[in-house]
Structures are given as structure tokens and as C-alpha cells.
Design an enzyme around this catalytic site. Structure first.
Site, PDB file in Angstrom:
ATOM      1  N   LYS A  20       0.855  -1.329  -0.078  1.00 45.48           N
ATOM      2  CA  LYS A  20       0.228   0.076  -0.059  1.00 45.48           C
ATOM      3  C   LYS A  20       0.871   1.216   0.209  1.00 45.48           C
ATOM      4  CE  LYS A  20      -2.068  -1.054   3.829  1.00 45.48           C
ATOM      5  NZ  LYS A  20      -1.668  -2.248   4.244  1.00 45.48           N
ATOM      6  N   ARG A  95     -10.161   0.328   9.437  1.00 40.26           N
ATOM      7  CA  ARG A  95      -9.696  -0.911   9.647  1.00 40.26           C
ATOM      8  C   ARG A  95     -10.750  -1.863  10.267  1.00 40.26           C
ATOM      9  NH1 ARG A  95      -3.947  -0.576   9.069  1.00 40.26           N
ATOM     10  NH2 ARG A  95      -2.730  -1.663  10.124  1.00 40.26           N
ATOM     11  N   ARG A 134      12.157  -6.354   4.925  1.00 39.63           N
ATOM     12  CA  ARG A 134      12.102  -5.273   4.350  1.00 39.63           C
ATOM     13  C   ARG A 134      12.831  -4.006   5.291  1.00 39.63           C
ATOM     14  NH1 ARG A 134       5.587  -3.050   4.964  1.00 39.63           N
ATOM     15  NH2 ARG A 134       5.481  -3.035   7.158  1.00 39.63           N
ATOM     16  N   ARG A 167      11.060  -1.743  11.219  1.00 40.34           N
ATOM     17  CA  ARG A 167       9.932  -1.355  12.195  1.00 40.34           C
ATOM     18  C   ARG A 167      10.034  -2.327  13.229  1.00 40.34           C
ATOM     19  NH1 ARG A 167       4.400  -0.099   9.006  1.00 40.34           N
ATOM     20  NH2 ARG A 167       3.638  -1.309  10.631  1.00 40.34           N
ATOM     21  N   ARG A 178      -0.326  -9.478  13.461  1.00 43.66           N
ATOM     22  CA  ARG A 178      -0.943  -8.341  12.763  1.00 43.66           C
ATOM     23  C   ARG A 178      -1.826  -8.925  11.416  1.00 43.66           C
ATOM     24  NH1 ARG A 178       4.340  -5.256  11.208  1.00 43.66           N
ATOM     25  NH2 ARG A 178       3.064  -4.129   9.552  1.00 43.66           N
TER      26      ARG A 178
HETATM   27  P1  ADP Z   1       0.451  -2.275   8.423  1.00 46.67           P
HETATM   28  O1  ADP Z   1      -0.585  -2.141   7.480  1.00 46.67           O
HETATM   29  O2  ADP Z   1       1.771  -2.781   7.992  1.00 46.67           O
HETATM   30  O3  ADP Z   1       0.169  -3.315   9.604  1.00 46.67           O
HETATM   31  P2  ADP Z   1       0.603   0.370   9.566  1.00 46.67           P
HETATM   32  O4  ADP Z   1       1.590   1.180   9.474  1.00 46.67           O
HETATM   33  O5  ADP Z   1      -0.609   0.643   8.712  1.00 46.67           O
HETATM   34  O6  ADP Z   1       0.977  -1.100   9.205  1.00 46.67           O
HETATM   35  O7  ADP Z   1       0.095   0.391  10.997  1.00 46.67           O
HETATM   36  C1  ADP Z   1       0.731  -0.161  12.020  1.00 46.67           C
HETATM   37  C2  ADP Z   1       0.078  -0.020  13.391  1.00 46.67           C
HETATM   38  O8  ADP Z   1      -0.641   1.037  13.677  1.00 46.67           O
HETATM   39  C3  ADP Z   1      -1.221  -1.025  13.449  1.00 46.67           C
HETATM   40  O9  ADP Z   1      -0.508  -2.476  13.879  1.00 46.67           O
HETATM   41  C4  ADP Z   1      -2.059  -0.821  14.536  1.00 46.67           C
HETATM   42  O10 ADP Z   1      -1.713  -0.939  15.851  1.00 46.67           O
HETATM   43  C5  ADP Z   1      -1.933   0.782  14.195  1.00 46.67           C
HETATM   44  N1  ADP Z   1      -3.148   1.205  13.501  1.00 46.67           N
HETATM   45  C6  ADP Z   1      -2.819   1.877  12.080  1.00 46.67           C
HETATM   46  N2  ADP Z   1      -4.203   2.179  11.672  1.00 46.67           N
HETATM   47  C7  ADP Z   1      -4.887   1.666  12.622  1.00 46.67           C
HETATM   48  C8  ADP Z   1      -6.355   1.725  12.319  1.00 46.67           C
HETATM   49  N3  ADP Z   1      -7.282   2.538  11.619  1.00 46.67           N
HETATM   50  N4  ADP Z   1      -7.201   1.514  13.515  1.00 46.67           N
HETATM   51  C9  ADP Z   1      -6.507   0.889  14.456  1.00 46.67           C
HETATM   52  N5  ADP Z   1      -5.097   0.739  14.664  1.00 46.67           N
HETATM   53  C10 ADP Z   1      -4.539   1.273  13.683  1.00 46.67           C
END
Ligand code: ADP
Length: 299
Positions: A20, A95, A134, A167, A178
Site C-alpha cells: 500500500k 480498519r 524489508r 519497524r 498483525r
Molecule cells: P501495517 O498495515 O503494515 O500493519 P500500519 O503502518 O498501517 O501497518 O499500522 C501500524 C499499526 O498502527 C497497526 O498495527 C495498528 O496498531 C495501528 N493502526 C494503524 N491504523 C489503524 C487503524 N485504522 N485502527 C487501529 N489501529 C491502527
């Protein structure tokens, strides 16, 4: 297609590691709208040590979702800033189904609406492999494939020269969690937008440039041309859906502004791939943030 005067929001949905971020930076440059990634916004809050960042920390480190209201307020505040006036790409949000329902309502209250929900579909085994190796740039968020023990190249971002990092929630045990959280919480979001007729599912297990092409076409880009026997990829200039045969106005990825009268032939993604305008093709293949060299920007 959504009504005139409504600010369009494009959602990028997909599991962790689906690509993404990589695709969002390209779409941001192509469409001229900001890329708002909930994960990046949360990481910024953590770096700055804000109360929101501190509250989010423990959830993120475990790979769990941060409580809905915290992320919704944060993203809505960001969407209210001037650079998002013409629209935005929203990545990582909503999400959960609850977030989707609240976001839809809050967007409607602000004369805005989800125009398309793009879902990048990638098998779980591929995701785990991609994330394990990564390395990321802390400034532009570009992702570089490598091995978990060694950063690729000389360990710096080719765009910003910043030192690449991994990360903390990319550790294999957290990644697996995740992905599970994603499958249980976010799949209902995909169903929600599918029922609204807004979902476009894209096979994300292909090369970066092939996925880019599919994304551009799914948000209203069209293949037209045969000017000098080359197909051009046009992106709708006003950032609205384009239907075959309609009067439209667009910009080729190599920078020309065009109207449908100039190039009456309509091609397919395969036509473009087999005989692309070199400059459009370069733009599609360019690294994140690197498409400006392909020609004069006309917006
Ligand atoms: P990825 O999609 O690779 O897991 P992101 O950078 O989108 O990584 O998100 C990292 C973390 O941030 C998630 O594991 C979660 O803890 C939190 N997070 C991000 N977006 C949301 C959301 N919309 N609702 C709840 N938690 C979120």
C-alpha cells in the site's frame, strides 16, 4: 461516480506488506492529493511523544489495533487540512467495520465520500516473506526489500539519503499477529465497501509497475492513443471516473493534457503494456517520488 462538489476519498485496503505504501506514493504524485496513512500518523505521534502517541504505543508494539476513536479523530483532523481540499488517499483506515461506518458518516458531514476502495490482494505467505526482509526510509517511507540482518545497498534511501530502519512491529511473531488481526477485523471492511459497489480488488502479487498500471486504470485512468503507434496512459484530470465514450479531460503520465477528441481510440491494460509510450512507461516504473522527471507537470 460521485456527485459534483463532493470531495473524493480513495481508500487503499490490504494486509500488512501488501504494498500500500509503495503504491500510495505513486498515486499521490499522479493525482496530486495527499497520502494519509494512519500508521504513519501514529508513528509521527509516537516520535513526538504526544498523548495520542503514548496511548497508541502499547497496542502498536503488540500488533493490535489502536482504539477506534483515537485513530478516527487523528485522521479526521488531518483530512481537515488545506492540502486535502481536493481529495485524499487514505491508507490503513478504516480498519474495522465500526471505523468504516463512522468514517462514512463523518465524510458525508464534510461534503466528502469514498469514491473507490482499492484492495490489494496478496497471499499470506508472500506477505510474511516481504515484511521479514524489508527496510524502510524514515522520511519518505519507501520500502526496500532485503534481508532482516543486512540493510540493502549502503543502508541509505536513494531518494532522501536517510538511514534505513526496520519497524519494531515487523518482527516475525508480531507480523503473524498483525496479519491475523487484519483478517479478523478488516475483512468485514472489504465486504462493507463491496456491498456499496465501491470495491476494486487488485492482484498485488505482481511487479510494482504492473500493480501501478492496474491501480491507475481502476481509478479512472484510460489507455488511449496510437499517437506515433504508442499507447498512452491518461489519468482523469478532474479526478472523477471516466467512462468509455464520454467527453473527458485527462493528463498522460508523461505530462500532456488531452481531451477525448484528440485520441479517439481506447485500449486495454495489455495494449499499454505491449506498446507503451516510453515516457508513460517510465513514469509507471519510476521509484516512489521519482516521477517528476518524466515531463512538465501540468497541474
Ligand atoms: P501495517 O498495515 O503494515 O500493519 P500500519 O503502518 O498501517 O501497518 O499500522 C501500524 C499499526 O498502527 C497497526 O498495527 C495498528 O496498531 C495501528 N493502526 C494503524 N491504523 C489503524 C487503524 N485504522 N485502527 C487501529 N489501529 C491502527
Amino acid at each position: 461516480m460521485i456527485r459534483d462538489g463532493i470531495r473524493p476519498i480513495i481508500l487503499l485496503l490490504g494486509p500488512p506488506g501488501a504494498g500500500k505504501g509503495t503504491q500510495a506514493r505513486f498515486l499521490r504524485d499522479t493525482l496530486g492529493v495527499p497520502h494519509l496513512a494512519s500508521g504513519d500518523l501514529l508513528r509521527d505521534h509516537r516520535r513526538l511523544g504526544t498523548p495520542l502517541g503514548l496511548a497508541a504505543q502499547e497496542y502498536m508494539d503488540r500488533g493490535d489495533l489502536v482504539p477506534d476513536q483515537l485513530v478516527i479523530d487523528m485522521v479526521m483532523e488531518r483530512l481537515g487540512r488545506p492540502d486535502a481540499r481536493r481529495g485524499a488517499l487514505l491508507d490503513g483506515m478504516p480498519r474495522t467495520r465500526a471505523q468504516a461506518e463512522i468514517v462514512d458518516q463523518m465524510l458525508a458531514d464534510r461534503l466528502s465520500a469514498v469514491r473507490t476502495a482499492l484492495y490489494l490482494d496478496v497471499p499470506t505467505t508472500v506477505l510474511v516473506e516481504r515484511i521479514a526482509g524489508r527496510w524502510l526510509c524514515p522520511s519518505c517511507q519507501a520500502a526496500y526489500p532485503g534481508r532482516s540482518s543486512d540493510p540493502p545497498g549502503n543502508g541509505t534511501c536513494v531518494e532522501c539519503r536517510d538511514r534505513l530502519y526496520q519497524r519494531p512491529d515487523d518482527r516475525p511473531e508480531v507480523v503473524q499477529h498483525r496479519i491475523e488481526v487484519y483478517l479478523s477485523a478488516t475483512v468485514p471492511v472489504i465486504d462493507h465497501y463491496a456491498k456499496l459497489g465501491l470495491l476494486v480488488k487488485i492482484d498485488g502479487d505482481r511487479s510494482v509497475s504492473t500493480v501501478r498500471m492496474a491501480l491507475v486504470i481502476s481509478i479512472g485512468g484510460v489507455v488511449r492513443g496510437r499517437r506515433r503507434a504508442r499507447w498512452h496512459l491518461f489519468v482523469s484530470h478532474d479526478f472523477r471516473a471516466v467512462t468509455a465514450g464520454s467527453e473527458w479531460h485527462g493528463r498522460t503520465l508523461c505530462g500532456h493534457i488531452v481531451s477525448s477528441r484528440m485520441d479517439p481510440q481506447l485500449g486495454t491494460e495489455d495494449d499499454f503494456r505491449s506498446h507503451p509510450c516510453h515516457e508513460c512507461h517510465v513514469a509507471i516504473r519510476a521509484r516512489p517520488g521519482g516521477i517528476s522527471h518524466t515531463g512538465p507537470r501540468t497541474r
